[in-house]
Design a protein around this motif. Structure first.
Motif, PDB file in Angstrom:
ATOM      1  N   VAL A  55       9.877   1.253   4.799  1.00  0.00           N
ATOM      2  CA  VAL A  55       9.064   0.519   3.825  1.00  0.00           C
ATOM      3  C   VAL A  55       7.747   1.255   3.587  1.00  0.00           C
ATOM      4  O   VAL A  55       7.318   1.436   2.438  1.00  0.00           O
ATOM      5  CB  VAL A  55       8.802  -0.932   4.298  1.00  0.00           C
ATOM      6  CG1 VAL A  55       7.861  -1.655   3.338  1.00  0.00           C
ATOM      7  CG2 VAL A  55      10.100  -1.691   4.460  1.00  0.00           C
ATOM      8  N   ILE A  56       7.125   1.696   4.673  1.00  0.00           N
ATOM      9  CA  ILE A  56       5.854   2.417   4.566  1.00  0.00           C
ATOM     10  C   ILE A  56       6.036   3.695   3.744  1.00  0.00           C
ATOM     11  O   ILE A  56       5.256   3.972   2.823  1.00  0.00           O
ATOM     12  CB  ILE A  56       5.286   2.750   5.964  1.00  0.00           C
ATOM     13  CG1 ILE A  56       4.923   1.460   6.734  1.00  0.00           C
ATOM     14  CG2 ILE A  56       4.094   3.691   5.879  1.00  0.00           C
ATOM     15  CD1 ILE A  56       3.778   0.669   6.160  1.00  0.00           C
ATOM     16  N   SER A  57       7.075   4.466   4.053  1.00  0.00           N
ATOM     17  CA  SER A  57       7.263   5.731   3.337  1.00  0.00           C
ATOM     18  C   SER A  57       7.591   5.507   1.855  1.00  0.00           C
ATOM     19  O   SER A  57       7.212   6.318   1.012  1.00  0.00           O
ATOM     20  CB  SER A  57       8.332   6.588   4.010  1.00  0.00           C
ATOM     21  OG  SER A  57       9.591   5.991   3.907  1.00  0.00           O
ATOM     22  N   SER A  58       8.234   4.409   1.532  1.00  0.00           N
ATOM     23  CA  SER A  58       8.594   4.122   0.142  1.00  0.00           C
ATOM     24  C   SER A  58       7.460   3.518  -0.671  1.00  0.00           C
ATOM     25  O   SER A  58       7.446   3.646  -1.900  1.00  0.00           O
ATOM     26  CB  SER A  58       9.776   3.156   0.091  1.00  0.00           C
ATOM     27  OG  SER A  58      10.901   3.722   0.678  1.00  0.00           O
ATOM     28  N   ASN A  59       6.524   2.836  -0.002  1.00  0.00           N
ATOM     29  CA  ASN A  59       5.529   2.059  -0.742  1.00  0.00           C
ATOM     30  C   ASN A  59       4.073   2.385  -0.444  1.00  0.00           C
ATOM     31  O   ASN A  59       3.198   1.982  -1.209  1.00  0.00           O
ATOM     32  CB  ASN A  59       5.738   0.566  -0.460  1.00  0.00           C
ATOM     33  CG  ASN A  59       7.083   0.080  -0.909  1.00  0.00           C
ATOM     34  OD1 ASN A  59       7.296  -0.148  -2.082  1.00  0.00           O
ATOM     35  ND2 ASN A  59       8.018  -0.050   0.018  1.00  0.00           N
ATOM     36  N   CYS A  60       3.796   3.073   0.648  1.00  0.00           N
ATOM     37  CA  CYS A  60       2.405   3.208   1.086  1.00  0.00           C
ATOM     38  C   CYS A  60       1.909   4.651   1.235  1.00  0.00           C
ATOM     39  O   CYS A  60       0.728   4.926   1.053  1.00  0.00           O
ATOM     40  CB  CYS A  60       2.217   2.499   2.429  1.00  0.00           C
ATOM     41  SG  CYS A  60       2.853   0.803   2.470  1.00  0.00           S
ATOM     42  N   ILE A  61       2.809   5.547   1.603  1.00  0.00           N
ATOM     43  CA  ILE A  61       2.410   6.904   1.968  1.00  0.00           C
ATOM     44  C   ILE A  61       1.768   7.671   0.810  1.00  0.00           C
ATOM     45  O   ILE A  61       0.958   8.562   1.035  1.00  0.00           O
ATOM     46  CB  ILE A  61       3.619   7.683   2.559  1.00  0.00           C
ATOM     47  CG1 ILE A  61       3.924   7.145   3.947  1.00  0.00           C
ATOM     48  CG2 ILE A  61       3.381   9.177   2.606  1.00  0.00           C
ATOM     49  CD1 ILE A  61       2.808   7.298   4.964  1.00  0.00           C
ATOM     50  N   SER A  62       2.089   7.319  -0.416  1.00  0.00           N
ATOM     51  CA  SER A  62       1.485   8.048  -1.538  1.00  0.00           C
ATOM     52  C   SER A  62      -0.042   7.973  -1.501  1.00  0.00           C
ATOM     53  O   SER A  62      -0.720   8.923  -1.898  1.00  0.00           O
ATOM     54  CB  SER A  62       2.017   7.547  -2.876  1.00  0.00           C
ATOM     55  OG  SER A  62       1.689   6.188  -3.064  1.00  0.00           O
ATOM     56  N   CYS A  63      -0.593   6.886  -0.994  1.00  0.00           N
ATOM     57  CA  CYS A  63      -2.051   6.764  -0.833  1.00  0.00           C
ATOM     58  C   CYS A  63      -2.481   6.838   0.631  1.00  0.00           C
ATOM     59  O   CYS A  63      -3.553   7.340   0.942  1.00  0.00           O
ATOM     60  CB  CYS A  63      -2.546   5.441  -1.417  1.00  0.00           C
ATOM     61  SG  CYS A  63      -2.337   5.303  -3.204  1.00  0.00           S
ATOM     62  N   HIS A  64      -1.648   6.316   1.522  1.00  0.00           N
ATOM     63  CA  HIS A  64      -1.995   6.220   2.939  1.00  0.00           C
ATOM     64  C   HIS A  64      -1.300   7.302   3.768  1.00  0.00           C
ATOM     65  O   HIS A  64      -0.800   7.045   4.859  1.00  0.00           O
ATOM     66  CB  HIS A  64      -1.614   4.837   3.480  1.00  0.00           C
ATOM     67  CG  HIS A  64      -2.402   3.718   2.880  1.00  0.00           C
ATOM     68  ND1 HIS A  64      -3.619   3.320   3.367  1.00  0.00           N
ATOM     69  CD2 HIS A  64      -2.140   2.909   1.813  1.00  0.00           C
ATOM     70  CE1 HIS A  64      -4.081   2.312   2.648  1.00  0.00           C
ATOM     71  NE2 HIS A  64      -3.201   2.042   1.686  1.00  0.00           N
ATOM     72  N   GLY A  65      -1.266   8.523   3.244  1.00  0.00           N
ATOM     73  CA  GLY A  65      -0.653   9.636   3.952  1.00  0.00           C
ATOM     74  C   GLY A  65      -1.551  10.148   5.068  1.00  0.00           C
ATOM     75  O   GLY A  65      -2.552   9.528   5.433  1.00  0.00           O
ATOM     76  N   SER A  66      -1.214  11.310   5.591  1.00  0.00           N
ATOM     77  CA  SER A  66      -2.014  11.867   6.695  1.00  0.00           C
ATOM     78  C   SER A  66      -3.458  12.086   6.257  1.00  0.00           C
ATOM     79  O   SER A  66      -4.383  11.936   7.045  1.00  0.00           O
ATOM     80  CB  SER A  66      -1.391  13.161   7.218  1.00  0.00           C
ATOM     81  OG  SER A  66      -1.262  14.096   6.169  1.00  0.00           O
ATOM     82  N   THR A  67      -3.647  12.436   4.992  1.00  0.00           N
ATOM     83  CA  THR A  67      -4.987  12.456   4.408  1.00  0.00           C
ATOM     84  C   THR A  67      -4.979  11.415   3.296  1.00  0.00           C
ATOM     85  O   THR A  67      -4.385  11.630   2.236  1.00  0.00           O
ATOM     86  CB  THR A  67      -5.315  13.849   3.815  1.00  0.00           C
ATOM     87  OG1 THR A  67      -5.207  14.816   4.844  1.00  0.00           O
ATOM     88  CG2 THR A  67      -6.699  13.871   3.203  1.00  0.00           C
ATOM     89  N   PRO A  68      -5.582  10.244   3.549  1.00  0.00           N
ATOM     90  CA  PRO A  68      -5.549   9.167   2.549  1.00  0.00           C
ATOM     91  C   PRO A  68      -6.158   9.603   1.214  1.00  0.00           C
ATOM     92  O   PRO A  68      -7.117  10.375   1.175  1.00  0.00           O
ATOM     93  CB  PRO A  68      -6.377   8.055   3.200  1.00  0.00           C
ATOM     94  CG  PRO A  68      -6.298   8.330   4.664  1.00  0.00           C
ATOM     95  CD  PRO A  68      -6.261   9.829   4.776  1.00  0.00           C
TER      96      PRO A  68
END
Length: 130
Positions: A55-68
């Motif tokens: 869920v995180i990788s599909s919905n959040c990582i685009s902004c909340h990646g290793s460098t937010p």
């Protein structure tokens, strides 16, 4: 000779008609009761690895990646960071806000389905199984 041939033909018809593809199963039982099983069954235990990380990788990582990016205050790229976000940053509250609320996550996106939010709640209630 014709009598023997008739007898042999009848015996073959009876023999062949008594065969079935069901093998030794009980009469009337379906050897494959669910011919179209769900190709993506829901896991019985919600874990970070089998549910939350997807869920995180599909919905959040685009902004909340290793460098937010996009003014995201935290990274959600590891188990520990997601767990901390649930425990200390109100992640479940943020994803539970109604569509249109300015604090709802994913920001400027569509609210996650309630079933997905419930998986986060279950994960938390079950002790954050990795």
């Amino acid at each position: 000779m014709r009598t023997i041939l008739k007898f042999f033909s009848i015996a073959m018809v009876l023999l062949l008609s008594s065969c079935s593809s069901g093998g030794d199963s009980d009469p009337g039982s379906d050897p494959n009761p669910n011919p179209d099983p769900d190709p993506n069954p829901t896991p019985t235990t919600v874990t970070y690895t089998n549910t939350i990380s997807l869920v995180i990788s599909s919905n959040c990582i685009s902004c909340h990646g290793s460098t937010p990016t996009n003014n995201a205050p935290i990274s959600l790229n590891t188990y520990a960071k997601v767990k901390t976000a649930v425990e200390s940053n109100g992640l479940i509250d943020r994803i539970s806000l109604p569509q249109g609320n300015t604090n709802m996550m994913p920001k400027d996106g569509t609210r996650l389905p309630q079933a997905t939010i419930d998986k986060f709640i279950t994960w938390k209630n079950n002790g954050y199984v990795e």
